[in-house]
Enzyme design. Structure first.
Site, short mmCIF file in Angstrom:
data_model
loop_
_atom_site.label_atom_id
_atom_site.label_comp_id
_atom_site.label_asym_id
_atom_site.label_seq_id
_atom_site.Cartn_x
_atom_site.Cartn_y
_atom_site.Cartn_z
N ASP A 40 -24.31 -25.87 15.33
CA ASP A 40 -23.37 -25.34 14.35
C ASP A 40 -23.82 -25.66 12.92
OD1 ASP A 40 -22.95 -27.95 15.12
OD2 ASP A 40 -20.76 -27.84 15.07
N ASP A 77 -31.29 -14.19 15.64
CA ASP A 77 -30.68 -12.98 15.10
C ASP A 77 -30.00 -13.25 13.76
OD1 ASP A 77 -31.55 -11.45 17.17
OD2 ASP A 77 -29.63 -11.24 18.17
#
Length: 355
Positions: A223, A251
């Site tokens: 994260d 991505d």
């Protein structure tokens, strides 16, 4: 010296962009006195139409005997309704499995001429140059799973994340080898504060990096890494992470460059490497001569670097691409007023001129 490359044009814009990359390869190889022998094979939707399967045995056999494989793109709406076991994308999964390709390398480089294309501020993305090394053959995508089970009247599903030390060791070793060719900084991404697999990942990573002198290591939770890719992307050199985390982070990082048409990738491991741009087959623009071939041309540069050991050739291709962009030439996906719009074929020719 003769090198055998399997060329898989695939579907949609695949034939157009691979043809441009093929011509660049011939030009740069001739200057280095290397003979490139291209053999064209079927895979994906084109193979389904001709043979009924996405990865014919003949294609797999040819790939296993080659020095490397250069792929355009596979898939498209024309094959959406067929049996999932025969979808065009199965060709890529099959090649990865049968060729022993366990590492996906995704370079994220923002060219100076394309800084304004990024959705982030220029001062954030200027000089961004990193590579994400993603484990390909393990983790939650390959673990045991269940769906459609009813427990106490409630539908339940589960997926299992599993890694062993050998799988982690080989991907981390790959990342360290890549870092040796760059700035020597490896960031290992996990979720060791929650996941048992991540704790094994972190312990194993620390042991493996000890075998590589000159490599610095730091750890980030996934994260935090996702946040830092937006806040301070230029601080990264080599990121190594698991299959699931790598899928998501690569991505996210791709957006930094402003166009997926620019981005190459490599899947490497025990057998011949597989090189392909990250964009899809884009059937809506196929045959119109407007596709961006630079992602495929940059994939060819990775092929020279990682499969053929020709670093200087790889550098020359990347420098040629940079030069073309600096001179204001753009395909339709990157075009803005005041620039020079060119076709797929013209962009390939411009790169060759600068070689």
């Amino acid at each position: 010296m003769t090198r055998k490359i399997i060329l898989i044009p695939g579907d949609g814009i695949g034939p157009e962009v691979t043809e441009a990359a093929k011509q660049v390869c011939h030009k740069v190889a001739a200057k280095a006195r290397i003979n490139i022998n291209f053999e064209t094979c079927l895979a994906g939707g084109a193979a389904i139409d001709r043979t009924g399967v996405p990865l014919p045995k003949e294609t797999l056999a040819a790939c296993s005997q080659a020095d490397a494989v250069l792929l355009g793109a596979v898939g498209g709406p024309a094959w959406d309704a067929i049996d999932p076991a025969l979808r065009p994308e199965k060709a890529i999964l099959g090649l990865r499995k049968e060729l022993g390709l366990y590492a996906n390398l995704r370079p994220i480089k923002v060219f100076p001429a394309l800084v304004d294309q990024s959705p982030l501020k220029p001062e954030v993305v200027t000089d961004v140059d990193m590579i994400i090394v993603r484990e390909l053959n393990g983790g939650i995508y390959y673990g045991e799973r269940s769906e459609g089970t009813i427990v106490d009247g409630v539908e339940q599903a589960w997926d299992t994340e599993a890694y062993n030390a050998n799988e982690i060791s080989r991907i981390v070793s790959m990342a360290c080898k890549v870092a040796r060719q760059r700035r020597g900084q490896v960031t290992s991404v996990d979720k060791a504060n929650v996941l048992a697999t991540s704790r094994l990942w972190r312990r194993t990573t620390e042991e493996i990096v000890k075998n590589f002198t000159g490599i610095s290591l730091n750890h980030l939770y996934v994260d935090n890494c996702a946040m830092q890719l937006v806040l301070a992307p230029k601080h990264f050199d080599v990121i190594v992470t698991s299959n699931l985390f790598g899928d998501i982070l690569s991505d996210e990082a791709a957006v930094l460059t402003g166009s997926i048409g620019m981005l190459p990738s490599a899947s490497i491991g025990d057998g011949p490497g597989l090189y392909e741009p990250i964009h899809g087959s884009a059937p809506d623009i196929a045959g119109r001569g407007i596709a961006n071939p630079l992602g495929t041309i940059m994939s060819a540069a990775m092929l020279f670097r990682h499969s053929l050991g020709e670093t200087e050739i790889a550098n020359s291709i990347e420098t040629a691409v940079d030069s073309v962009l600096k001179d204001g030439y753009r395909t339709a996906d990157l075009y803005n007023a005041g620039l020079i719009q060119v076709s797929t074929e013209e962009m390939g020719r411009l790169v060759m001129e600068r070689l």
